[in-house]
Design a protein around this motif. Structure first.
Motif, PDB file in Angstrom:
ATOM      1  N   LYS A   1      -3.178   0.261  -4.073  1.00 18.49           N
ATOM      2  CA  LYS A   1      -2.609  -1.036  -3.505  1.00 18.49           C
ATOM      3  C   LYS A   1      -1.686  -1.562  -4.906  1.00 18.49           C
ATOM      4  O   LYS A   1      -2.509  -1.705  -6.057  1.00 18.49           O
ATOM      5  CB  LYS A   1      -3.485  -2.126  -3.164  1.00 18.49           C
ATOM      6  CG  LYS A   1      -4.453  -1.614  -1.979  1.00 18.49           C
ATOM      7  CD  LYS A   1      -5.254  -2.756  -1.738  1.00 18.49           C
ATOM      8  CE  LYS A   1      -5.812  -2.449  -0.220  1.00 18.49           C
ATOM      9  NZ  LYS A   1      -6.932  -3.377   0.359  1.00 18.49           N
TER      10      LYS A   1
ATOM     11  N   TYR B   1       0.723  -1.116   0.098  1.00 18.73           N
ATOM     12  CA  TYR B   1       0.090  -0.098  -0.104  1.00 18.73           C
ATOM     13  C   TYR B   1       0.846   1.265  -0.171  1.00 18.73           C
ATOM     14  O   TYR B   1       1.799   1.282   0.857  1.00 18.73           O
ATOM     15  CB  TYR B   1      -0.829  -0.181   1.185  1.00 18.73           C
ATOM     16  CG  TYR B   1      -1.804   1.135   1.215  1.00 18.73           C
ATOM     17  CD1 TYR B   1      -2.815   1.301   0.614  1.00 18.73           C
ATOM     18  CD2 TYR B   1      -1.423   2.346   2.252  1.00 18.73           C
ATOM     19  CE1 TYR B   1      -3.674   2.481   0.516  1.00 18.73           C
ATOM     20  CE2 TYR B   1      -2.186   3.437   2.561  1.00 18.73           C
ATOM     21  CZ  TYR B   1      -3.557   3.586   1.663  1.00 18.73           C
ATOM     22  OH  TYR B   1      -4.317   4.563   1.485  1.00 18.73           O
TER      23      TYR B   1
ATOM     24  N   ASP C   1      -9.288  -3.211  -4.316  1.00 20.14           N
ATOM     25  CA  ASP C   1      -9.408  -2.813  -2.905  1.00 20.14           C
ATOM     26  C   ASP C   1      -9.744  -4.195  -2.377  1.00 20.14           C
ATOM     27  O   ASP C   1      -9.212  -4.753  -1.146  1.00 20.14           O
ATOM     28  CB  ASP C   1     -10.465  -2.006  -2.591  1.00 20.14           C
ATOM     29  CG  ASP C   1     -10.338  -0.534  -2.760  1.00 20.14           C
ATOM     30  OD1 ASP C   1      -9.243  -0.275  -2.922  1.00 20.14           O
ATOM     31  OD2 ASP C   1     -11.208   0.120  -2.931  1.00 20.14           O
TER      32      ASP C   1
END
Length: 211
Positions: A140, A100, A192
């Motif tokens: 991400k 991340y 996500d």
């Protein structure tokens, strides 16, 4: 640890990489084993010849090999019987993880490089210099950590890019050879649903670019 086996190119030899090259290498050969140390005396790898006599089913592989626990034990027993003390780790964790991007700033000496602080497993944060044009905070990504072998054979070690330390690599889809990935620069931005710190699942990723 990285292990590879390419019988067509180099014969019946298992290549074991345990660490990065550093200075002049020291070579110690005993029977079918070549031990490789760096200038400080740290064992950074082994070349094990006639390895199919130790691991018969290795002949079914070509390229990077992920040894299972039993195969690692077989190699370690062979090393021990020949007087070598630096053994292969019994647990080999994936070096490709979901990261991340927590922060991004410009590189002081480059117009196309960005310096990221990227979180990986267990809250650990790595400074990674990236040239991806789509790099930004809050995404991400796939991180190849130190010791990872890319699909093209490149091994990732800590380095410096224009005098800034970089520990790992943020990968694009094409660098990971994911089917139908765009043939252009740019970090692979994950949905996500991917969890920070989990091993990147190459099999699951095969459908990322399906239309």
């Amino acid at each position: 640890m990285i292990t590879s086996y390419n019988p067509k190119q180099i014969g019946d030899v298992l290549i074991v990489v345990l660490g990065p090259k550093k200075g002049k290498q020291q070579i110690n050969k005993k029977d079918d084993i070549v031990e490789i140390k760096d200038e400080d005396g740290n064992v950074i790898g082994y070349n094990i010849f006639n390895v199919s006599q130790i691991i018969p089913d290795i002949q079914n592989h070509n390229g990077k090999v992920d040894l299972n626990e039993n195969q690692i034990n077989q190699v370690n027993e062979f090393l021990t019987n020949h007087g070598f003390n630096s053994l292969l780790p019994k647990k080999v964790e994936s070096k490709f993880v979901v990261g991340y991007v927590k922060s991004v700033k410009d590189h002081p000496d480059s117009s196309h490089l960005r310096i990221t602080e990227t979180e990986v497993q267990d809250g650990k944060t790595l400074q990674i210099v990236s040239s991806s044009p789509n790099m930004r905070e809050g995404i991400k990504v796939v991180v190849a950590e130190s010791g990872a072998m890319m699909p093209n054979g490149l091994i990732i070690w800590p380095s410096e890019l224009k005098s800034v330390e970089s520990d790992g690599m943020i990968c694009s889809g094409r660098e990971l050879r994911i089917p139908n990935a765009p043939d252009k620069p740019g970090a692979l931005i994950l949905p996500d649903s991917y969890k920070i710190g989990e091993p990147f699942n190459f099999e699951k990723a095969k459908t990322l670019f399906d239309e």
